[in-house]
Design an enzyme around this catalytic site. Structure first.
Site, PDB file in Angstrom:
ATOM      1  N   THR A  51      39.869 -20.737   4.984  1.00 40.10           N
ATOM      2  CA  THR A  51      40.491 -21.088   6.443  1.00 40.10           C
ATOM      3  C   THR A  51      39.230 -20.693   7.034  1.00 40.10           C
ATOM      4  O   THR A  51      38.026 -20.606   6.495  1.00 40.10           O
ATOM      5  CB  THR A  51      41.270 -20.020   7.031  1.00 40.10           C
ATOM      6  N   CYS A  52      39.090 -21.128   8.384  1.00 41.53           N
ATOM      7  CA  CYS A  52      37.948 -20.764   9.313  1.00 41.53           C
ATOM      8  C   CYS A  52      37.285 -19.398   9.109  1.00 41.53           C
ATOM      9  O   CYS A  52      36.171 -19.074   9.491  1.00 41.53           O
ATOM     10  CB  CYS A  52      37.971 -21.372  10.651  1.00 41.53           C
ATOM     11  N   SER A 110      43.945 -10.675  10.196  1.00 37.86           N
ATOM     12  CA  SER A 110      43.560 -11.639  10.770  1.00 37.86           C
ATOM     13  C   SER A 110      42.604 -11.391  12.097  1.00 37.86           C
ATOM     14  O   SER A 110      42.329 -10.194  12.546  1.00 37.86           O
ATOM     15  CB  SER A 110      44.508 -12.761  11.620  1.00 37.86           C
ATOM     16  N   GLU A 115      48.390 -13.618  14.927  1.00 37.45           N
ATOM     17  CA  GLU A 115      48.227 -15.096  14.958  1.00 37.45           C
ATOM     18  C   GLU A 115      49.399 -15.587  13.868  1.00 37.45           C
ATOM     19  O   GLU A 115      49.362 -15.256  12.586  1.00 37.45           O
ATOM     20  CB  GLU A 115      46.924 -15.598  14.892  1.00 37.45           C
ATOM     21  N   PRO A 116      49.949 -17.011  14.215  1.00 35.29           N
ATOM     22  CA  PRO A 116      50.931 -17.680  13.138  1.00 35.29           C
ATOM     23  C   PRO A 116      50.242 -18.488  12.348  1.00 35.29           C
ATOM     24  O   PRO A 116      50.992 -18.824  11.280  1.00 35.29           O
ATOM     25  CB  PRO A 116      51.993 -18.213  14.077  1.00 35.29           C
ATOM     26  N   GLU A 117      49.241 -18.886  12.830  1.00 32.79           N
ATOM     27  CA  GLU A 117      48.577 -20.022  11.667  1.00 32.79           C
ATOM     28  C   GLU A 117      48.368 -19.516  10.179  1.00 32.79           C
ATOM     29  O   GLU A 117      48.348 -20.447   9.375  1.00 32.79           O
ATOM     30  CB  GLU A 117      47.062 -20.509  12.283  1.00 32.79           C
ATOM     31  N   GLN A 121      48.855 -21.610   6.489  1.00 35.65           N
ATOM     32  CA  GLN A 121      47.595 -21.580   5.723  1.00 35.65           C
ATOM     33  C   GLN A 121      47.874 -20.934   4.333  1.00 35.65           C
ATOM     34  O   GLN A 121      47.662 -21.389   3.045  1.00 35.65           O
ATOM     35  CB  GLN A 121      46.382 -21.055   6.256  1.00 35.65           C
ATOM     36  N   GLY A 192      44.039 -31.507  14.874  1.00 32.79           N
ATOM     37  CA  GLY A 192      44.975 -30.611  14.072  1.00 32.79           C
ATOM     38  C   GLY A 192      45.679 -29.661  14.786  1.00 32.79           C
ATOM     39  O   GLY A 192      45.836 -29.836  16.120  1.00 32.79           O
ATOM     40  N   LYS A 193      46.443 -28.867  14.561  1.00 35.13           N
ATOM     41  CA  LYS A 193      47.473 -27.862  15.050  1.00 35.13           C
ATOM     42  C   LYS A 193      46.644 -26.882  15.955  1.00 35.13           C
ATOM     43  O   LYS A 193      47.153 -26.605  17.023  1.00 35.13           O
ATOM     44  CB  LYS A 193      48.039 -27.174  14.036  1.00 35.13           C
TER      45      LYS A 193
END
Length: 431
Positions: A51-52, A110, A115-117, A121, A192-193
């Site tokens: 992820t980022c 996180s 956070e839900p992302e 992922q 993107g989201k």
């Protein structure tokens, strides 16, 4: 060696975005990593989470040291890992690795707690590994349990309600520079989201002019319909950037989409008025040198992390409750995992005892002559019962030991006493 759960990786806590972006992996590169590494020495099952904010290799391995070295060799060859990068990486094993995986899936690890992302992922990383054929019954069980823990954390705590998301911090930073956002022109680069979430937050705070720029115009058009904006192809972006008050960039381009010269042109067109650029992409979309251009306020993931750390009290209260759930779930799953680890040895022991019983029965037949059918069934049942008593007793003892070190010692003793081969690959397990 006994099989182990291992995590090798780096994240926002151990490395700045300038380091993380070097090891970021697109979906295609993750597939390549899965296929290359699962053939490496010691790696039996593998999931790659990129992820980022993190790049992590989740391994089920018959040789923890060799598996970790295989990952580092891969990163050296494919991504230019240098000795100076080593301090940014961590290697976690067994209980520590399991706790880490659960914390990641539950967004306790996180940048923005709650956070839900990360859930999406995490699911995508697991699905990709399954599609590539690099998971088996052990990592599948670990990943499934991690998602179960994540769901329980969200259902039983306020962790999600208390989250200060990246889109939220984007709004806060924009307001610090520009004041109220009514009638501000916003350009979203990437469809993107995260961009969609940012658009909704900005619109809720008054931004009314939304322009969506994407490499694929069709995706930009679909996105713009959701937010009531206009769609523009990436190559046609220049005039729209020139009139933007806020630029939020989250593309997957391998190079900068806004360089210093672009920022200078934008500011010339705007007459030097302040502009906010928020780069939430990894690798970064916006050249850090644009900070040198007067009037440009650039914020990247490192800046967003600083904002996310403010006013954490509510999230920390929820996090304490979440950690208690995690500890409870990890304890139960750890017991299950320890029980699974001894199954290959117990199977080998049963096979060994069955073999000895068959040999002894055959010797008895030769000595006494053929058995009647009833006698043969009775003797076979007796030897099976003896095998079950011995193997069952040892299985219960091995599975109920509280510490892995004790379990390892007794497992090795059983293997030696009964002349069993150490079932390393079998212990790793695959579908």
């Amino acid at each position: 060696m006994e099989p182990s759960l291992v995590v090798v990786g780096l994240n926002f806590k151990t490395s700045p975005v300038a380091v993380r972006e070097r090891f970021w992996m697109s979906e295609l590169r993750r597939y390549e990593a899965l296929h290359q590494l699962v053939r490496a020495e010691g790696i039996d099952e593998l999931v790659v989470l990129a992820t980022c904010n993190r790049t992590e290799f989740i391994l089920w391995t018959s040789d923890a040291g060799e598996a970790a070295d295989s990952v580092l060799r891969f990163l050296t060859h494919e991504y230019g890992l240098k000795m100076s990068d080593w301090s940014h990486f961590y290697r976690l094993m067994d209980d520590v690795a399991l706790n880490h995986i659960f914390r990641v899936a539950s967004s306790l690890d996180s940048m923005v707690i709650g956070e839900p992302e990360i859930v999406g992922q995490f699911k995508n990383a697991w699905s990709q590994a399954q599609a590539a054929g690099t998971t088996g019954r052990f990592l599948d069980a670990v990943m499934q349990k991690a998602l179960t823990v994540s769901k329980r954390v969200r259902n039983e705590t306020a962790i999600g309600n208390a989250a200060v998301s990246i889109p939220y911090t984007t709004v806060e930073l924009s307001k610090q520079v520009l004041g109220e956002l009514f009638d501000k022109a916003v350009v979203l680069m990437g469809a993107g989201k995260m961009s969609e979430s940012a658009a909704k937050y900005l619109m809720n705070h008054g931004a009314s002019q939304i322009c969506v720029i994407n490499r694929t115009l069709h995706k930009a058009q679909e996105f713009s319909e959701k937010v009531g904006g206009i769609a523009v192809a990436l190559e046609d972006r220049a005039p729209y950037l020139d009139h933007a008050d806020i630029i939020v960039s989250s593309t997957s381009c391998p190079h900068y989409v806004i360089e210093k010269a672009d920022a200078e042109r934008i500011q010339a067109a705007r007459g030097g008025k302040p502009i906010v650029m928020v780069d939430i992409a990894v690798p970064r979309d916006i050249d850090p040198a644009v900070r040198e251009v007067p009037g440009v306020h650039l914020f990247d993931m490192d800046d967003l992390e600083k904002v996310a750390k403010r006013n954490e009290s509510e999230r920390q209260v929820a996090a304490v409750a979440a950690e208690e759930i995690l500890a409870d779930e990890a304890k139960g799953f750890r017991r299950k995992l320890m029980a699974e680890r001894v199954v290959p040895t117990i199977v080998a022991l049963r096979n060994r005892l069955d073999e000895v019983c068959r040999q002894e029965l055959e010797s008895l037949r030769q000595e006494l002559g053929p058995f009647t059918e009833d006698q043969d069934q009775a003797m076979t049942a007796l030897t099976a019962h003896i095998t079950q008593r011995i193997a069952g007793s040892l299985a219960r003892e091995l599975k109920e030991l509280p510490e892995r070190s004790e379990q390892d010692m007794l497992t090795m003793a059983v293997q030696r006493l009964f002349h069993l081969e150490q079932p390393q690959k079998a212990a790793a397990g695959t579908n």
